[in-house]
Design an enzyme around this catalytic site. Structure first.
Site, short mmCIF file in Angstrom:
data_model
loop_
_atom_site.label_atom_id
_atom_site.label_comp_id
_atom_site.label_asym_id
_atom_site.label_seq_id
_atom_site.Cartn_x
_atom_site.Cartn_y
_atom_site.Cartn_z
N ASN A 6 0.86 -1.18 0.00
CA ASN A 6 0.00 0.00 0.00
C ASN A 6 0.90 1.24 0.00
O ASN A 6 1.67 1.46 0.93
CB ASN A 6 -0.90 -0.04 1.25
CG ASN A 6 -1.82 1.16 1.34
OD1 ASN A 6 -1.39 2.29 1.09
ND2 ASN A 6 -3.06 0.94 1.70
N HIS A 9 1.11 6.17 1.83
CA HIS A 9 1.89 7.10 2.66
C HIS A 9 3.10 7.69 1.94
O HIS A 9 3.73 8.61 2.47
CB HIS A 9 2.23 6.45 3.99
CG HIS A 9 0.97 6.14 4.76
ND1 HIS A 9 0.05 7.12 5.06
CD2 HIS A 9 0.44 4.98 5.20
CE1 HIS A 9 -0.99 6.58 5.68
NE2 HIS A 9 -0.77 5.28 5.77
N HIS A 42 -5.43 3.71 -1.77
CA HIS A 42 -6.77 4.07 -1.28
C HIS A 42 -7.08 5.49 -1.71
O HIS A 42 -6.46 6.43 -1.24
CB HIS A 42 -6.76 3.95 0.26
CG HIS A 42 -8.10 4.16 0.90
ND1 HIS A 42 -8.29 3.94 2.26
CD2 HIS A 42 -9.29 4.55 0.41
CE1 HIS A 42 -9.56 4.21 2.55
NE2 HIS A 42 -10.18 4.58 1.46
N ARG A 44 -9.18 8.11 -1.05
CA ARG A 44 -10.17 8.50 -0.03
C ARG A 44 -11.02 9.65 -0.55
O ARG A 44 -10.59 10.46 -1.37
CB ARG A 44 -9.45 8.93 1.26
CG ARG A 44 -8.75 7.78 1.97
CD ARG A 44 -8.19 8.27 3.30
NE ARG A 44 -9.26 8.54 4.22
CZ ARG A 44 -9.62 7.73 5.22
NH1 ARG A 44 -8.97 6.60 5.44
NH2 ARG A 44 -10.61 8.05 6.01
N ARG A 48 -6.85 12.80 1.08
CA ARG A 48 -5.79 13.25 1.98
C ARG A 48 -4.40 12.77 1.56
O ARG A 48 -3.41 13.35 1.93
CB ARG A 48 -6.08 12.84 3.41
CG ARG A 48 -5.95 11.35 3.65
CD ARG A 48 -6.07 11.01 5.11
NE ARG A 48 -7.40 11.26 5.63
CZ ARG A 48 -7.86 10.70 6.76
NH1 ARG A 48 -7.08 9.92 7.47
NH2 ARG A 48 -9.09 10.94 7.16
N GLU A 69 -8.39 0.49 -3.02
CA GLU A 69 -9.21 0.50 -1.81
C GLU A 69 -10.16 1.67 -1.92
O GLU A 69 -9.74 2.78 -2.25
CB GLU A 69 -8.34 0.74 -0.58
CG GLU A 69 -7.72 -0.49 -0.02
CD GLU A 69 -6.82 -0.12 1.15
OE1 GLU A 69 -6.97 0.97 1.73
OE2 GLU A 69 -5.94 -0.91 1.43
N THR A 100 -8.38 3.56 8.20
CA THR A 100 -9.61 2.77 8.19
C THR A 100 -9.78 2.08 9.54
O THR A 100 -8.95 1.28 9.94
CB THR A 100 -9.54 1.70 7.08
OG1 THR A 100 -9.04 2.31 5.91
CG2 THR A 100 -10.91 1.10 6.82
N GLU A 150 -10.93 -9.38 2.73
CA GLU A 150 -9.67 -9.04 3.37
C GLU A 150 -9.96 -8.96 4.86
O GLU A 150 -10.78 -8.14 5.30
CB GLU A 150 -9.12 -7.71 2.85
CG GLU A 150 -7.81 -7.33 3.55
CD GLU A 150 -7.08 -6.17 2.88
OE1 GLU A 150 -7.18 -6.01 1.64
OE2 GLU A 150 -6.41 -5.42 3.61
N HIS A 189 -3.82 -4.54 7.50
CA HIS A 189 -3.94 -3.42 8.46
C HIS A 189 -3.05 -3.63 9.68
O HIS A 189 -3.22 -4.61 10.40
CB HIS A 189 -5.39 -3.18 8.90
CG HIS A 189 -5.62 -1.71 9.14
ND1 HIS A 189 -5.18 -1.06 10.27
CD2 HIS A 189 -6.17 -0.75 8.36
CE1 HIS A 189 -5.48 0.21 10.19
NE2 HIS A 189 -6.07 0.44 9.03
N1 PXP Z 1 -5.86 -3.04 3.90
C1 PXP Z 1 -6.86 -2.12 4.01
C2 PXP Z 1 -8.22 -2.51 3.55
C3 PXP Z 1 -6.60 -0.82 4.49
O1 PXP Z 1 -7.60 0.08 4.59
C4 PXP Z 1 -5.27 -0.48 4.83
C5 PXP Z 1 -4.96 0.92 5.27
O2 PXP Z 1 -5.14 1.79 4.20
C6 PXP Z 1 -4.28 -1.46 4.69
C7 PXP Z 1 -4.60 -2.74 4.25
C8 PXP Z 1 -2.85 -1.19 5.04
O3 PXP Z 1 -2.74 -0.92 6.41
P1 PXP Z 1 -1.37 -0.42 7.00
O4 PXP Z 1 -1.05 0.89 6.35
O5 PXP Z 1 -1.65 -0.31 8.47
O6 PXP Z 1 -0.33 -1.47 6.68
#
Ligand code: PXP
Length: 242
Positions: A6, A9, A42, A44, A48, A69, A100, A150, A189
């Site tokens: 992901n 960030h 994602h 959003r 952001r 996402e 999330t 997931e 997550h």
């Molecule tokens: N999976 C989903 C569905 C999420 O919403 C997120 C956060 O955007 C992640 C995975 C990744 O989570 P993390 O950034 O905590 O590794």
């Protein structure tokens, strides 16, 4: 088991200063080079971190399969249907949250989710529902015709001691039930190299979606190093039931 990175960030860092760097698409290329199997982003509703132009470029370049996402919101659904990511993961979204929080209420939102899932399926997009390891939610995912869930690992990753063990048991049972019911199972997550050994005890996992800890680690050892380190940690996964 595959690693989906992901890259939200990377965009968070860019948006913090309004620059045009670091570029999430360049990050995606690096992740591919380091051996990751997929890219997750994602989009959003409050934009952001990831912006529309990021998703457009990620969809166009498609360096790896793209998992979008998204909330079940009409304008975001329209973007998904236009850009055709390989997969969408439907998540709950609240503007005030840091990230999330909690899983999707597939039981309570069945009526709202059904048309979206149908439209995605008709467009050839694989649908995944981000849910807590709750048998009722897993059964609702089956009833809705989603091929993937997931499992939300955030509660486990934030917990310690007996509470962590209890939540891990729920994740293991949830994965077993989902597998028995014919669903494919991803997890994500809060996963980092410290809590990864517990995650590896969950059977039947296809993809781990990991973001924050990988991007944080990359500050010190680079994105390539962080992806390789995580892939090495995932190496011992045996997949099925012990
Ligand atoms: N999976 C989903 C569905 C999420 O919403 C997120 C956060 O955007 C992640 C995975 C990744 O989570 P993390 O950034 O905590 O590794």
């Amino acid at each position: 088991m595959k690693l989906g990175v992901n890259i939200d960030h990377v965009a968070t860092l860019r948006q913090a200063r309004g620059t045009n760097y670091p570029d999430p698409v360049e990050a995606a290329r690096l992740c591919a080079d380091a051996g990751a199997h997929g890219i997750t982003a994602h989009l959003r509703e409050d934009r952001r971190h990831i912006q529309d132009h990021d998703i457009e470029r990620l969809a166009e370049e498609r360096v790896l399969p793209l998992n979008l996402e998204m909330a079940n919101a009409p304008d975001i659904v329209a973007i998904a249907l236009r850009l055709l990511p390989d997969e969408v993961c439907l998540v709950p979204e609240r503007r005030q949250e840091l990230t999330t929080e909690g899983g999707l209420d597939a039981v309570g939102q069945e009526a709202a989710l059904r048309p979206t899932i149908t439209a995605m399926r008709e467009a050839g997009i694989v649908v995944s529902l981000f849910i807590a390891p709750d048998p009722k939610q897993i059964e609702a995912a089956v009833a809705l015709g989603a091929p993937y869930i997931e499992l939300h690992t955030g509660t486990y990753c934030d917990a310690s001691g007996a509470a962590a063990e209890e939540e891990l048991k729920r994740l293991i049972e949830g994965a077993r039930l989902a597998h028995r019911l014919g669903l494919k199972v991803n997890a994500g997550h809060g996963i980092n190299t410290q809590n990864l050994p517990g995650i590896l005890r969950i059977p039947h996992l296809d993809v781990l979606n990991i973001g924050h800890s990988l991007i944080a680690r990359s500050v010190f050892i680079g994105l390539r190093g962080a992806v390789v380190e995580m892939l090495q940690g995932m190496n011992t996964y045996r997949g099925g039931e012990p």
